[in-house]
Design an enzyme around this catalytic site. Structure first.
Site, PDB file in Angstrom:
ATOM      1  N   SER A   6       0.842  -1.188   0.000  1.00 31.98           N
ATOM      2  CA  SER A   6       0.000   0.000   0.000  1.00 31.98           C
ATOM      3  C   SER A   6       0.885   1.249   0.000  1.00 31.98           C
ATOM      4  CB  SER A   6      -0.952  -0.066   1.198  1.00 31.98           C
ATOM      5  OG  SER A   6      -1.985   0.866   1.075  1.00 31.98           O
ATOM      6  N   ASP A  13      -8.502  -4.710  -6.269  1.00 28.90           N
ATOM      7  CA  ASP A  13      -8.045  -3.936  -5.111  1.00 28.90           C
ATOM      8  C   ASP A  13      -8.853  -2.656  -4.987  1.00 28.90           C
ATOM      9  OD1 ASP A  13      -6.579  -2.239  -3.324  1.00 28.90           O
ATOM     10  OD2 ASP A  13      -4.759  -3.375  -3.757  1.00 28.90           O
ATOM     11  N   HIS A  48      -6.883  -6.110  -0.941  1.00 28.23           N
ATOM     12  CA  HIS A  48      -5.816  -5.117  -0.886  1.00 28.23           C
ATOM     13  C   HIS A  48      -4.527  -5.829  -0.524  1.00 28.23           C
ATOM     14  CE1 HIS A  48      -4.078  -1.194  -0.538  1.00 28.23           C
ATOM     15  NE2 HIS A  48      -3.911  -1.253   0.780  1.00 28.23           N
TER      16      HIS A  48
END
Length: 526
Positions: free
Chosen positions: A241, A458, A488
Site C-alpha cells: 500500500s 483492489d 488489498h
C-alpha cells in the site's frame, strides 16, 4: 460479531481519513556485506537537491537489540523478537544537527548459514507501526524468515518514532459523533471545515518541529541509513500500500542501493490528491460491485440499497449504547470489509443488522478501522497519516473545488463518491506546512529489477496504479505481476503470487514482465 480481519488492514492507504518491456538483468547479490560503504542519494531527476552525506556518528551506529516491551493495551512480542532504536537526522539537509529516534523490531533469520540479509517491511498507512504489525502477521512471512532477518520499523512521525499527536481521545470521539463527512448544508460544511482546521492546529501545537520533516522522501533517506546500520550492502524491502510509494521513492533516490524490492498493492505515483480520490472512488465501487455480484445481487440495485441506508443514517443515526452509528462511521465499516474477500460475510451480516435498526456490527467494524479500543482509546495512526500525506502533497483543494467534484464522483460511486469528493478539501487545506510536490517521483534508472504486484479487484490502490508504477520505475526495472482477484494486497492470499515473490526474494528469480496469477494458476505475457 467477532471481527477477524488481517491485522495489516489497520495500515491501509488513506481512505476514510478524518478519514512494457521484459525485465532482465542479473539478480542482486545474496551475500551480505558487514561494512557497507557510506552513500548519499543520487541526484534526483526532478531537480531536487541531494542530501549531504551522513556523518560517521550516524552511519556507524550499532543497534542495541533488547527484549521488546509490550505495546500500550497489547501483548509483548515473543522472545524471538528484539527491539532497538537508531538515530536519524531530523532534517536530512542538516545531517550534523538534531536527531530523532527510529524504532526497529527484528526476528533473526532461521537459517543463519543461508542468510541473505535484512528484509525491511512497511505495511502502509501512511502511519502504520511496523513494530506493532510485523509480529502480528509474521506467520505470513515464515518462508522468507528462513533466510532473512525480518525487520519492521516505525517511520518518522509514527508511534515510537517521534509520533505526531494532534488531538485527544475525547476530541476524536466528539468529531466522529458530530462532524458530517458529506455535508449537505452550510452549517454542516462549516463544521466539517472547522474540524479539519482544528485538527491541523492541534498537530501544529503538539508536533510543530517535526511536521516539515515527515515526508516520504525523508523516510526513504532514513531507510538508507537503517540499511547501513544493519550492515546490508543493498536494501531488501517489502512495501504494501503506502509502503509501495516509500519503496518507489527509495528506488528513485538510491537506485544503485536497490536489492530485492517487492511493491504489493501499489499507489499510483502519477496521481495527485484528486487523482487518488477518483481512483479510490472507482476502486471501492468496483470491489463493492464484485461483493454484490457474489451475493447474487445486481450491483446497481445493491449500491442504491446501501446508499439509501447511508442517507437514512445521515438523517437519523442509530443508537448503539451511549454512541451513535453515523453515516460516516457506517461508511467506514462498509469499506473496511472490502479489503479482503474473506471479510465479505461480515459485511452481509452488518448490513442486514443495520437495515433492521441495529448498528452495533457496523460500528464495531468502524472502530476496528479507526483503531479504537473498548475503552474509547484511539491510536495516533490517523494523526501520523495526515502529517505524512500533507507533508508530501503540495495540492490543496478548496471546498468549492471539492463540491464541484461531487456530481462526477457520485456517478462513479453512489456509495463512496460524495465522501471521497469532500475528502479532497478538508484533508490538507489548513495544514501548517507546505507539501513537497504534487506527485511522488519513482523513476529509478539503473536499479535492479523491482517486483510490482497489482490486484485487479483492489479497492484502495486500484490495479491501474501498479501499471503506472512499473512504467514509472522504467524499462528493465519495474516488473509487473498481475493478480486476478479481490483484496488489498496479494501476498499470502494468492498462492501463485506468494510463490513468485518467494522465488524472487529467496533466489533472485525475476518473472517475465506481465506474469498473471489467477485461481492458483499463472500465465506469462504482457
Amino acid at each position: 460479531m467477532s471481527i477477524r480481519i488481517r491485522a495489516a488492514v489497520l495500515a491501509v492507504t488513506g481512505l476514510l481519513v478524518a478519514g512494457c518491456t521484459s525485465a532482465g538483468g542479473g539478480a542482486p547479490s545474496a551475500t551480505p556485506t558487514t561494512a557497507p560503504p557510506r552513500t548519499t542519494d543520487a541526484k534526483p531527476s526532478d531537480g531536487a537537491p541531494a542530501a549531504p552525506p551522513l556523518p560517521a556518528s550516524l552511519t556507524g551506529q550499532r543497534p542495541d537489540w533488547k527484549r521488546c516491551a509490550a505495546p500500550e493495551g497489547g501483548e509483548r512480542p515473543g522472545a524471538e523478537w528484539r527491539c532497538a532504536t537508531v538515530k536519524v537526522p531530523l532534517d536530512h539537509a542538516k545531517p550534523e544537527g538534531a536527531t530523532i529516534p527510529i524504532a526497529l523490531i527484528r526476528k533473526e533469520a532461521g537459517r543463519k548459514g543461508d542468510r541473505i540479509g535484512s528484509l525491511l517491511f512497511n505495511f502502509g498507512g501512511p502511519g502504520g507501526s511496523g513494530v506493532d504489525i510485523l509480529p502480528q502477521v509474521a506467520q505470513d512471512y515464515d518462508t522468507l524468515g528462513t533466510r532473512y532477518d525480518l525487520v519492521g520499523f516505525d517511520p518518522r512521525g509514527v508511534s515510537r518514532s517521534s509520533g505526531v499527536v494532534c488531538r485527544s481521545d475525547a476530541e476524536h470521539a466528539a468529531a466522529e459523533a458530530t462532524v458530517d463527512l458529506t455535508p449537505d448544508s452550510a452549517a454542516e460544511e462549516a463544521t466539517y471545515l472547522k474540524d479539519n482546521a482544528d485538527f491541523a492546529a492541534g498537530c501544529a501545537r503538539r508536533s510543530a518541529a517535526l511536521l516539515p520533516h515527515t515526508t516520504t522522501t525523508a523516510t526513504a533517506r532514513d531507510l538508507d541509513l537503517i540499511r547501513q546500520v544493519l550492515g546490508d550492502a543493498k536494501l531488501h524491502y517489502f512495501g504494501i500500500s503506502y509502503g509501495t510509494q516509500l519503496g518507489g521513492t527509495y528506488a528513485h533516490l538510491f537506485p544503485k542501493n536497490v536489492g530485492r524490492l517487492v511493491l504489493d498493492a501499489v499507489v499510483d505515483p502519477t496521481a495527485d490528491t484528486v487523482g487518488h480520490a477518483r481512483h479510490q472512488t472507482i476502486g471501492f465501487q468496483r470491489a463493492l460491485d464484485n461483493y454484490l455480484k457474489s451475493n447474487g445481487e445486481a450491483p446497481k440495485a445493491g449500491s442504491e440499497r446501501i446508499a439509501r441506508l447511508l442517507r437514512k443514517l445521515d438523517r437519523a443515526p442509530l443508537t448503539v449504547g451511549e454512541r451513535k452509528l453515523t453515516e460516516g462511521l457506517a461508511l467506514t465499516g462498509i469499506a473496511v470489509t472490502l479489503y479482503g474477500q474473506s471479510n465479505w460475510p461480515l459485511l452481509t451480516e452488518a448490513l442486514a443488522d443495520a437495515e433492521k435498526g441495529r448498528g452495533g456490527a457496523l460500528l464495531e467494524l468502524a472502530d476496528y478501522y479507526n483503531d479504537r479500543d473498548a475503552e474509547g482509546h484511539y491510536s495516533t495512526q490517523s494523526h501520523s497519516q495526515r502529517a505524512i500525506s500533507c507533508a508530501d502533497s503540495s495540492t490543496r483543494a478548496t471546498a468549492a473545488e471539492a463540491k464541484a467534484l461531487i456530481p462526477e464522483f457520485r456517478r462513479l460511486s453512489p456509495v463512496f463518491g460524495a465522501f471521497l469528493a469532500w475528502d479532497t478539501a478538508g484533508w490538507c487545506a489548513e495544514w501548517p506546512v507546505k507539501g513537497e510536490r504534487a506527485t511522488p517521483e519513482a523513476s529509478a534508472p539503473g536499479a535492479a529489477p523491482i517486483l510490482v504486484v497489482g490486484t485487479t479487484g483492489d479497492p484502495a490502490t486500484p490495479y491501474e496504479g501498479a501499471e503506472k508504477m512499473a512504467k514509472e520505475l522504467g524499462g528493465g526495472v519495474g516488473v509487473l505481476v498481475t493478480n486476478e482477484g479481490e483484496g488489498h494486497g496479494a501476498y499470502g492470499t494468492s498462492s501463485c503470487v506468494t510463490a513468485t515473490v518467494d522465488a524472487y526474494l529467496l533466489s533472485g528469480k525475476v518473472p517475465a514482465y506481465g506474469k498473471t496469477c489467477s485461481s492458483g494458476a499463472a500465465r506469462s505475457g504482457a
